[in-house]
Design a protein around this motif. Structure first.
Motif, PDB file in Angstrom:
ATOM      1  N   LEU A  71       0.835  -1.189   0.000  1.00  0.00           N
ATOM      2  CA  LEU A  71       0.000   0.000   0.000  1.00  0.00           C
ATOM      3  C   LEU A  71       0.874   1.245   0.000  1.00  0.00           C
ATOM      4  CD1 LEU A  71      -2.635  -1.133   2.658  1.00  0.00           C
ATOM      5  CD2 LEU A  71      -2.829  -1.227   0.173  1.00  0.00           C
ATOM      6  N   ALA A  72       0.422   2.258  -0.673  1.00  0.00           N
ATOM      7  CA  ALA A  72       1.147   3.528  -0.711  1.00  0.00           C
ATOM      8  C   ALA A  72       0.526   4.496   0.295  1.00  0.00           C
ATOM      9  CB  ALA A  72       1.087   4.129  -2.121  1.00  0.00           C
ATOM     10  N   GLU A  73       1.363   5.314   0.910  1.00  0.00           N
ATOM     11  CA  GLU A  73       0.856   6.330   1.823  1.00  0.00           C
ATOM     12  C   GLU A  73      -0.057   7.294   1.079  1.00  0.00           C
ATOM     13  OE1 GLU A  73       3.996   8.287   3.864  1.00  0.00           O
ATOM     14  OE2 GLU A  73       4.654   6.496   4.958  1.00  0.00           O
ATOM     15  N   GLU A  74      -1.129   7.668   1.751  1.00  0.00           N
ATOM     16  CA  GLU A  74      -2.094   8.587   1.174  1.00  0.00           C
ATOM     17  C   GLU A  74      -2.312   9.728   2.156  1.00  0.00           C
ATOM     18  OE1 GLU A  74      -6.623   8.453  -0.718  1.00  0.00           O
ATOM     19  OE2 GLU A  74      -5.562   6.603  -0.182  1.00  0.00           O
ATOM     20  N   LYS A  75      -2.057  10.940   1.722  1.00  0.00           N
ATOM     21  CA  LYS A  75      -2.134  12.096   2.614  1.00  0.00           C
ATOM     22  C   LYS A  75      -3.513  12.180   3.267  1.00  0.00           C
ATOM     23  CE  LYS A  75       1.313  15.039   0.331  1.00  0.00           C
ATOM     24  NZ  LYS A  75       2.229  15.026   1.471  1.00  0.00           N
TER      25      LYS A  75
ATOM     26  N   TYR B 297      -4.783  10.057   5.459  1.00  0.00           N
ATOM     27  CA  TYR B 297      -5.430   8.778   5.763  1.00  0.00           C
ATOM     28  C   TYR B 297      -4.457   7.819   6.431  1.00  0.00           C
ATOM     29  CZ  TYR B 297      -9.397  10.043   2.787  1.00  0.00           C
ATOM     30  OH  TYR B 297     -10.490  10.672   2.244  1.00  0.00           O
TER      31      TYR B 297
ATOM     32  N   LYS C   9      -9.174   1.803   6.011  1.00  0.00           N
ATOM     33  CA  LYS C   9      -8.778   3.141   5.580  1.00  0.00           C
ATOM     34  C   LYS C   9      -9.577   4.151   6.410  1.00  0.00           C
ATOM     35  CE  LYS C   9      -8.545   6.202   1.524  1.00  0.00           C
ATOM     36  NZ  LYS C   9      -8.764   6.300   0.054  1.00  0.00           N
TER      37      LYS C   9
ATOM     38  N   GLU D  54       0.042  13.946   6.666  1.00  0.00           N
ATOM     39  CA  GLU D  54       0.858  13.145   5.759  1.00  0.00           C
ATOM     40  C   GLU D  54       0.241  11.764   5.525  1.00  0.00           C
ATOM     41  OE1 GLU D  54       3.520  14.158   4.042  1.00  0.00           O
ATOM     42  OE2 GLU D  54       3.035  16.132   4.870  1.00  0.00           O
ATOM     43  N   GLY D  55      -0.397  11.217   6.570  1.00  0.00           N
ATOM     44  CA  GLY D  55      -0.930   9.870   6.456  1.00  0.00           C
ATOM     45  C   GLY D  55       0.160   8.814   6.581  1.00  0.00           C
TER      46      GLY D  55
ATOM     47  N   THR E 199      -3.990   3.852   6.485  1.00  0.00           N
ATOM     48  CA  THR E 199      -4.417   2.670   5.751  1.00  0.00           C
ATOM     49  C   THR E 199      -3.561   1.483   6.166  1.00  0.00           C
ATOM     50  OG1 THR E 199      -2.926   3.161   3.912  1.00  0.00           O
ATOM     51  CG2 THR E 199      -5.183   4.002   3.751  1.00  0.00           C
TER      52      THR E 199
ATOM     53  N   LYS F  21      -9.927   8.275   7.660  1.00  0.00           N
ATOM     54  CA  LYS F  21      -9.566   9.671   7.411  1.00  0.00           C
ATOM     55  C   LYS F  21      -9.125  10.324   8.721  1.00  0.00           C
ATOM     56  CE  LYS F  21     -11.255  13.961   5.321  1.00  0.00           C
ATOM     57  NZ  LYS F  21      -9.999  14.081   4.532  1.00  0.00           N
TER      58      LYS F  21
END
Length: 253
Positions: free
Chosen positions: A32-36, A38, A79, A118-119, A40, A81
């Motif tokens: 999984l990629a970091e998602e600002k 969130y 996931k 940043e998540g 996850t 928020k």
């Protein structure tokens, strides 16, 4: 007729092939990629398979009881928020085993706080044993604690010289096959051994200086015997994530 025979053979081969499949192999989890903004991740069980319905808590490092709650889906994925701040992720799984309710802490594969803006990716894994993270007030072990008190009436206090044998009775809490455990106790007047995988065990004890079999029982319960069989119970009333067995031991007359 030839066409019928060919179809029959194809169906027979297919039936035999599927009949040989007993359990799917654990599937590798996607990166999984970091998602600002969130948090996850994926939760997996002790065999590496997706862990559905695990409870996820994203805790704020600065404010008490300022949490974001969620759970994993059928694929073990979550996931959530986030709002600005500093956060860390924890998770639990609850289940029944041998008529006992258990809640287990999941192990975060990556430690440390992260910024909500940043998540972060935080994968979690169910472990039967090993140390828990000490960050953010944590600590202890994923396995259970066994305590042994000396029999007050008999005047037996040398519990550090006691060796316990724990033989699994049936599968462990995750369904796996356990191993026979032999451990010498530590801890002084109240002997103990930590980090025993949770399950149901047949337990016996011996006094090492004389190699003498000890009589044991659950503390303040029942009759003494050369062995007992029992499951781990909450360490105290209402406890979750912490389980123990408390025994008494005495020399045989």
């Amino acid at each position: 007729m030839k066409i019928f025979n060919a179809l029959y053979l194809m169906l027979l081969v297919g039936w035999l092939t599927t009949g040989c499949i007993t359990e799917p192999e654990p599937q590798p989890q996607p990166d999984l990629a970091e998602e600002k903004g969130y948090a996850t991740g994926v939760a997996t069980d002790t065999k590496g398979n997706p862990l559905a319905n695990a409870a996820i808590v994203v805790n704020n490092t600065q404010f008490f009881n300022h949490n974001i709650l969620g759970s994993t889906n059928a694929n073990g994925y979550y996931k959530l928020k986030l709002s600005p701040g500093s956060w860390y992720v924890r998770g639990t799984i609850s289940l029944q085993h041998n008529d006992q309710s258990y809640t287990f802490d999941l192990h975060p594969e990556t430690e440390g706080a992260f910024a909500g803006t940043e998540g972060a990716v935080r994968n979690l894994r169910w472990k039967l044993s090993g140390p828990k993270p000490t960050e953010f007030g944590g600590g202890g072990y994923y396995g259970g604690l066994v305590e042994v008190y000396g029999d007050m009436v008999g005047g037996f206090f040398d519990t550090e010289q006691v060796e316990l044998t724990l033989e699994p009775v049936g599968p462990l809490v995750d369904g796996s096959t356990g191993q026979i455990i032999k451990r010498q106790l530590t801890g002084g007047i109240i002997g103990q051994t930590q980090d025993v995988p949770i399950g149901r065990y047949r337990i016996s004890a011996r006094y090492l200086p004389t190699n003498q079999v000890l009589n044991i029982r659950l503390r303040n319960k029942g009759q003494y015997s050369t062995s007992i069989t029992n499951s781990f119970e909450p360490a105290y009333a209402g406890a979750t994530g912490s389980y123990k067995l408390t025994l008494e031991a005495r020399l045989q007359n």
